[in-house]
Design an enzyme around this catalytic site. Sequence first.
Site, mmCIF file in Angstrom:
data_model
loop_
_atom_site.group_PDB
_atom_site.id
_atom_site.type_symbol
_atom_site.label_atom_id
_atom_site.label_comp_id
_atom_site.label_asym_id
_atom_site.label_seq_id
_atom_site.Cartn_x
_atom_site.Cartn_y
_atom_site.Cartn_z
ATOM 1 N N GLY A 13 -8.495 -5.249 5.539
ATOM 2 C CA GLY A 13 -8.641 -6.643 5.121
ATOM 3 C C GLY A 13 -10.085 -7.077 4.933
ATOM 4 O O GLY A 13 -10.392 -7.834 3.998
ATOM 5 N N ASN A 14 -10.980 -6.571 5.791
ATOM 6 C CA ASN A 14 -12.371 -7.032 5.708
ATOM 7 C C ASN A 14 -13.086 -6.515 4.452
ATOM 8 O O ASN A 14 -14.139 -7.016 4.085
ATOM 9 C CB ASN A 14 -13.151 -6.629 6.968
ATOM 10 C CG ASN A 14 -13.285 -5.130 7.125
ATOM 11 O OD1 ASN A 14 -12.412 -4.371 6.721
ATOM 12 N ND2 ASN A 14 -14.376 -4.699 7.705
ATOM 13 N N LYS A 130 5.656 -6.847 9.707
ATOM 14 C CA LYS A 130 4.318 -6.838 9.143
ATOM 15 C C LYS A 130 3.868 -8.253 8.772
ATOM 16 O O LYS A 130 4.468 -8.907 7.926
ATOM 17 C CB LYS A 130 4.269 -5.953 7.902
ATOM 18 C CG LYS A 130 2.842 -5.825 7.395
ATOM 19 C CD LYS A 130 2.651 -4.798 6.333
ATOM 20 C CE LYS A 130 1.257 -4.867 5.751
ATOM 21 N NZ LYS A 130 0.190 -4.728 6.753
ATOM 22 N N LYS A 214 -0.519 -0.020 4.437
ATOM 23 C CA LYS A 214 -1.432 0.828 3.647
ATOM 24 C C LYS A 214 -1.955 2.038 4.445
ATOM 25 O O LYS A 214 -2.334 3.045 3.861
ATOM 26 C CB LYS A 214 -2.602 0.015 3.077
ATOM 27 C CG LYS A 214 -3.562 -0.561 4.108
ATOM 28 C CD LYS A 214 -4.802 0.255 4.306
ATOM 29 C CE LYS A 214 -5.761 -0.284 5.314
ATOM 30 N NZ LYS A 214 -5.310 -0.935 6.524
ATOM 31 N N LYS A 276 -2.857 2.746 12.261
ATOM 32 C CA LYS A 276 -4.018 3.552 11.844
ATOM 33 C C LYS A 276 -4.049 4.884 12.591
ATOM 34 O O LYS A 276 -4.253 5.936 11.993
ATOM 35 C CB LYS A 276 -5.333 2.804 12.112
ATOM 36 C CG LYS A 276 -5.495 1.573 11.261
ATOM 37 C CD LYS A 276 -6.841 0.932 11.470
ATOM 38 C CE LYS A 276 -6.786 -0.542 11.125
ATOM 39 N NZ LYS A 276 -6.025 -0.886 9.923
HETATM 40 P P1 ADP Z 1 -7.066 -3.807 8.691
HETATM 41 O O1 ADP Z 1 -7.019 -4.972 7.785
HETATM 42 O O2 ADP Z 1 -8.316 -3.014 8.554
HETATM 43 O O3 ADP Z 1 -5.814 -2.963 8.650
HETATM 44 P P2 ADP Z 1 -6.201 -4.758 11.340
HETATM 45 O O4 ADP Z 1 -6.518 -6.133 11.825
HETATM 46 O O5 ADP Z 1 -4.796 -4.450 10.915
HETATM 47 O O6 ADP Z 1 -7.231 -4.434 10.158
HETATM 48 O O7 ADP Z 1 -6.607 -3.676 12.450
HETATM 49 C C1 ADP Z 1 -7.921 -3.579 12.974
HETATM 50 C C2 ADP Z 1 -8.034 -4.370 14.281
HETATM 51 O O8 ADP Z 1 -7.302 -3.744 15.326
HETATM 52 C C3 ADP Z 1 -9.425 -4.421 14.866
HETATM 53 O O9 ADP Z 1 -10.227 -5.369 14.217
HETATM 54 C C4 ADP Z 1 -9.147 -4.777 16.336
HETATM 55 O O10 ADP Z 1 -9.214 -6.171 16.509
HETATM 56 C C5 ADP Z 1 -7.693 -4.378 16.549
HETATM 57 N N1 ADP Z 1 -7.430 -3.428 17.643
HETATM 58 C C6 ADP Z 1 -6.270 -3.417 18.341
HETATM 59 N N2 ADP Z 1 -6.263 -2.440 19.266
HETATM 60 C C7 ADP Z 1 -7.458 -1.794 19.154
HETATM 61 C C8 ADP Z 1 -8.037 -0.679 19.847
HETATM 62 N N3 ADP Z 1 -7.385 -0.050 20.822
HETATM 63 N N4 ADP Z 1 -9.277 -0.277 19.480
HETATM 64 C C9 ADP Z 1 -9.949 -0.912 18.497
HETATM 65 N N5 ADP Z 1 -9.435 -1.974 17.798
HETATM 66 C C10 ADP Z 1 -8.210 -2.429 18.125
HETATM 67 MG MG MG Z 2 -3.780 -3.586 9.111
#
Ligand code: ADP
Ligand code: MG
Length: 314
Positions: A13-14, A130, A214, A276
Site C-alpha cells: 500500500g505504501n 480482506k 497480492k 507475506k
Molecule cells: P502492505 O500494504 O504492504 O501489504 P500491510 O499493512 O498489509 O501492508 O502489512 C504490513 C504491516 O504489517 C506492517 O506495516 C506492520 O504494521 C504489520 N505487522 C504485523 N505483524 C508484524 C510483524 N510480526 N513484523 C513486522 N510487521 C508486522
Molecule cells: Mg497487505
Amino acid sequence: MADKKRIVIALGGNALGSNLAEQMEAVKITASAIVDLIEEGCEVVVAHGNGPQVGMVNNAMMALKHEDPSQPTIPLSVSVAMSQAYIGYDLQNALREELLNRGILDIPVATMITQVRVDKEDPAFLNPSKPIGKFLTKEQADELSEKNGYIMKEDAGRGYRRVVASPKPQEIVEIGTIRSMVDAGDLVIACGGGGIPVYRDGNKLKGIGSVIDKDFASSLLARELDADFLIILTAVEKVAINYGKPNEKWLDDISVDEAKQYMEEGHFAPGSMLPKVQAAVEFAESKPGRQALITLLEKAKDGILGNTGTRITK
Ligand code: ADP
Ligand code: MG
C-alpha cells in the site's frame, strides 16, 4: 545476460498511496526503488496490491447506481480490473520516466491486465477477511453496511473497513504472455491487486466477487516465472517476532522451518504480515536456490545487496 537475477517485486500500500494525488507522488519513489534494482543488473517484474484503490472504485460504482438506479451493479471483479488499469497507468508512466531519466532507453514498460483463477469452493468465500477501502468510524461503517450490504470489520484498532472474500490464487491465466514479455526484456506490471478473480465455467472465465491477496499472487507469479527472488516491499524494514512488545526481535535471515514455527506461534498479524510470510515460504520452499525478502520499499536495493530486510530461504 544469463546470470541476470530475475526478481518479482510485490508492492504494498505504501508504494501507491491511498488516493489519486498520493498515488501520483508515491509512484515516483516506487519507480526510483525499482529502477535501482534494474541498474544493479536485475530483471524485474512488478506486482502490486490495490486495497484502497479497489475500495474507492467499487464505492464510486455503487454511488453511480444510487444516483441512477437503471445502472447495473458493477461486480467487484470488474472493480479489480479497473484498479489494475488505473494503477498500471500511473506505475508504467513513472517507470518509463525514471528509466529515461537514467539514460536507460531500451526497456519497454507495459501493464498486463491479468486474470487469476480461483476455486469457486474456496472456504475463503464463506469468511470475508480482506480489508479494502478507507478506514471509517463505527457510524460510517454502519451506514455503508445498511446502504450497500457491505460486511464491515474493525481492523487492528485503526478503525472500520469493508471486508471481502480473499481466495487463494490457483492459476495465472495470462502467464504465457507475461513470460514472453519478460523473456523479451520488457518491464512488466502484472497480477495487479492480486489479479482479477475468475473461475472456469467450460470455456468461459467468469468473474467472482473477491480480492486476491497480492502477496499470494506475487508468490505464484514468481514461481511460474522461475524467479530467483521474491521481494515483498512494505512499510517495515524487517519482520519481527513479538512485534510491538518489549521483547520484540527483528529478523534477518530465517529458514522456511523457522518461519513456519513463528507462524504457528502467532507472531504475524493475519491481515497484514502473515500472508507475506506465508507467500515468502511458499516461494522459498518451491525450488532450491529461491529466496524471499521482506523489506521497506526504500531499502529494496540494500535488501538485494544483502544489507537489510528479512530473508527467508529453505
Ligand atoms: P502492505 O500494504 O504492504 O501489504 P500491510 O499493512 O498489509 O501492508 O502489512 C504490513 C504491516 O504489517 C506492517 O506495516 C506492520 O504494521 C504489520 N505487522 C504485523 N505483524 C508484524 C510483524 N510480526 N513484523 C513486522 N510487521 C508486522
Ligand atoms: Mg497487505
